[in-house]
Design an enzyme around this catalytic site. Structure first.
Site, PDB file in Angstrom:
ATOM      1  N   ASP A 185       0.804  -1.213   0.000  1.00 38.46           N
ATOM      2  CA  ASP A 185       0.000   0.000   0.000  1.00 38.46           C
ATOM      3  C   ASP A 185       0.842   1.272   0.000  1.00 38.46           C
ATOM      4  O   ASP A 185       0.365   2.328  -0.433  1.00 38.46           O
ATOM      5  CB  ASP A 185      -0.947  -0.001   1.205  1.00 38.46           C
ATOM      6  CG  ASP A 185      -2.114  -0.961   1.004  1.00 38.46           C
ATOM      7  OD1 ASP A 185      -2.460  -1.235  -0.159  1.00 38.46           O
ATOM      8  OD2 ASP A 185      -2.677  -1.439   1.998  1.00 38.46           O
TER       9      ASP A 185
ATOM     10  N   TYR B 266     -10.105  -0.458   2.565  1.00 40.41           N
ATOM     11  CA  TYR B 266      -9.648  -0.239   3.943  1.00 40.41           C
ATOM     12  C   TYR B 266      -9.339   1.228   4.215  1.00 40.41           C
ATOM     13  O   TYR B 266      -8.948   1.974   3.311  1.00 40.41           O
ATOM     14  CB  TYR B 266      -8.391  -1.062   4.234  1.00 40.41           C
ATOM     15  CG  TYR B 266      -8.661  -2.389   4.923  1.00 40.41           C
ATOM     16  CD1 TYR B 266      -9.125  -2.426   6.231  1.00 40.41           C
ATOM     17  CD2 TYR B 266      -8.457  -3.591   4.262  1.00 40.41           C
ATOM     18  CE1 TYR B 266      -9.372  -3.626   6.871  1.00 40.41           C
ATOM     19  CE2 TYR B 266      -8.698  -4.816   4.891  1.00 40.41           C
ATOM     20  CZ  TYR B 266      -9.155  -4.819   6.203  1.00 40.41           C
ATOM     21  OH  TYR B 266      -9.408  -6.007   6.834  1.00 40.41           O
TER      22      TYR B 266
END
Length: 620
Positions: free
Chosen positions: A292, A376
């Site tokens: 990420d 998320y």
């Protein structure tokens, strides 16, 4: 006058683009996959004094979307010069990070593919306007024909209507492998036709959630006299602490030059990488491993914070200025929050002999930000305490990634009818560039040592402290062990407290499971940092990222394994700690349709850095 670490401003981002255009490095199809401040070497920053001239430099990763060619450029805004411009071998060195416009392109590419449309129709999906293709990093698996291509792999989700959260309706068993440069589907995995879960998961729909509870009484947090901290530009001062707040398009929130009572502690603290590996080995999902930070750029995903929700009390906000793919600046308001929190009792004693009864309360300064990466949301909360502790707490929330649930499946939890949430991990690498009372530091591993029954230990109650100096990089890739309370102390061998002990700060690790993939897995080679809780390296200005500069589609071996191969001396040197922490996530039904916050993190605490309890002077 500029400070060497001052955050890039909008004018500097525009100047950087103009400079690269002027030098012929930006053409019609050039996109800025990354643009950020190229921080000067540590020694230069530590030697800087107000009024000294500053050479403001930037680093840019440029991508030609017509050819797939990429370049790594360093340029001086101060001198109007290009310091270095190197072509990136994307097959060997990895691809530039994924950009927002890649996400838009994927929608167009897959919906234009006849094979994908036919596969959707076989699943009963005909209104493609309500299909949400999800662009996911491709990884590197040695698949023939993928070498050097800029790729994404695409799973899809369906909405029932425009406000319906698509994560509740995964179209499982179907994956499109997309070439972003050729703008076509290279390969279609149509493994099996699975039922699309139908129950909606709209946590923001009162009709599904029900009426809000009315039993909670208000809590008011006020500071009538204002906060105890000061903020001057990027510089924060609070109760003896002083630091500079930074923000980077890749790492997000960074902290610089943390000192306490004018004594340096940490030169730079950041989250250098974050990756989320999934457990499903099936043909539609074996490749699910997301970096990420390195692949999606944490900082680019920052979201504005809401007063009264994300932070409470007397708040001060900082905006973030980030480069877009076109090289133009964009501003995210209220990206960083600063506030104070009461955290309970700091110390207390009721004395048996004197009758003394004393209690003091602890307080901390909070510096926080939130990023939203697809499904998320992650909050990064740095805490500074009155007693000298530094903590990082990561808060994971949002929506779990979903799949169709097959009865008896080994790789997911059923969270709703026909809906699964695959098993996965969240693994972070904190880069802690230490300066405990100066740059000449060393690292000791400290742990419990049990003593067997024998002479001098007749009753077997003895135990002691075992201290091992991690003298070289080859000795300093370590695993946490809570059974012996293992910690790592960064000591300054040349500075002692009044008792003659070397001053130190200890890293109390979070001993969560490390990377669960097999040692021979492709992801293990690419995310080797996640195979150890601790790595220690000798400081080098070019060694910034735990998984290397370009983890997107990198074949593996970059980052920490390369850094420590030099096996440099660490004893009394300028050292950097890299701490892997995180959480193992076997989702629960309670994590659906939106997940309550789960936390992970670590602590840095003073050990002999002070001569006695540093919060004796707290008022009643």
């Amino acid at each position: 006058m500029a400070h060497p670490l001052r955050r890039l401003g909008a004018d500097e981002i525009r100047l950087a683009k103009a400079l690269l255009v002027e030098h012929g490095l930006v053409g019609e199809h050039t996109r800025f996959a990354y643009l950020g401040l190229e921080e000067p070497p540590k020694a230069e920053v530590l030697a800087f004094r107000e009024g000294d001239p500053v050479d403001r430099r930037v680093r840019a990763i440029l991508l030609d979307t017509a050819t797939g060619g990429a370049a790594d450029v360093v340029a001086s805004l101060t001198r109007g010069a290009v310091n270095a411009a190197a072509e990136i071998d994307t097959g060997r060195d990895g691809q530039p990070a994924i950009m927002v416009e890649d996400l838009v392109a994927v929608d167009e590419i897959v919906k234009a593919d006849a094979g994908w449309r036919a596969a959707m129709e076989r699943r009963g999906v005909t209104d493609l306007d309500l299909v949400r293709p999800c662009p996911l990093s491709a990884g590197s698996f040695g698949i023939q024909g993928e070498e050097g291509r800029r790729m994404l792999r695409v799973l899809s989700f369906v909405q029932h209507h425009e406000k319906d959260h698509p994560w509740a309706h995964p179209v499982d068993g179907l994956v499109a492998y997309v070439d972003l440069i050729e703008r076509r589907v290279l390969h279609l995995i149509d493994a099996e036709v699975l039922p699309i879960p139908q129950e909606e998961g709209n946590f923001d729909d009162p009709a599904q959630v029900g009426p809000a509870r009315t039993s909670l009484k208000p809590i008011h947090i006020t500071q009538p006299e204002g906060p105890s901290f000061g903020l001057d530009g990027d510089v924060v001062t609070w109760e003896g602490w002083r630091l500079r707040v930074g923000f980077d398009a890749r790492e997000g929130l960074t902290l610089h030059q943390l000192s306490l009572q004018d004594r340096p502690v940490v030169y730079r603290a950041s989250v250098a990488e974050m990756m989320v590996p999934y457990a499903d080995p099936g043909p539609a999902r074996f490749w699910q491993n997301y970096f990420d930070a390195g692949e999606y750029l944490l900082g680019q995903q920052v979201v504005p914070l809401m007063a009264g929700c994300d932070c409470l009390g007397e708040i001060r906000y900082l905006d973030a200025v980030l480069p877009g793919g076109d090289g133009e600046p964009r501003e995210v308001p209220n990206a960083i929050c600063l506030h104070e929190e009461d955290t309970g009792v700091a110390w207390k004693h009721n004395d048996l002999f004197t009758g003394s009864s004393e209690t003091r309360r602890m307080r901390r300064l909070v510096i926080s930000t939130f990023v939203a990466i697809g499904n998320y949301d992650y909050g990064f909360f740095w805490y500074l305490y009155l007693d000298g502790r530094i903590e990082l707490e990561v808060k994971a929330t949002g929506v779990v990634f979903t799949s169709a649930y097959v009865e008896g499946g080994r790789w997911a939890t059923q969270v709703a009818p026909d809906l699964g949430a695959p098993y996965h991990q969240h693994l972070f690498s904190a880069r802690l560039d230490m300066t405990v009372d100066g740059v000449g530091n060393a690292v000791d591993e400290v742990e419990l040592e049990r003593v067997p029954v024998g002479p001098g230990n007749q009753y077997g109650n003895a135990f002691t402290r075992k201290v091992t100096r991690l003298a070289r990089e080859s000795e300093a890739a370590r695993v946490a062990d809570p059974t012996v309370g293992r910690t790592w102390q960064v000591v300054n061998p040349t500075r002692t407290n009044r008792l003659g002990q070397p001053v130190a700060y200890a890293l109390d690790p979070q001993p969560a499971p490390l990377l669960a993939a097999d040692d021979g897995a492709a992801i293990t080679g690419r995310a080797a940092f996640a195979t150890r809780h601790l790595w220690v390296t000798r400081y080098h200005p070019a060694e910034r990222y735990a998984a290397g500069d370009l983890p997107n589609q990198h074949p593996g071996g970059a980052g920490l394994p390369t850094y420590v191969a030099a096996d440099r001396d660490l004893d009394g040197q300028d050292v950097v700690l890299w701490h892997t922490f995180g959480m193992l996530h076997f989702p629960r039904p309670e994590d659906w349709p939106v997940m309550p916050v789960a936390t992970c993190g670590f602590t840095l605490r003073p050990v002999g850095f002070f001569d006695r309890n540093p919060v004796l002077d707290l008022p009643r």
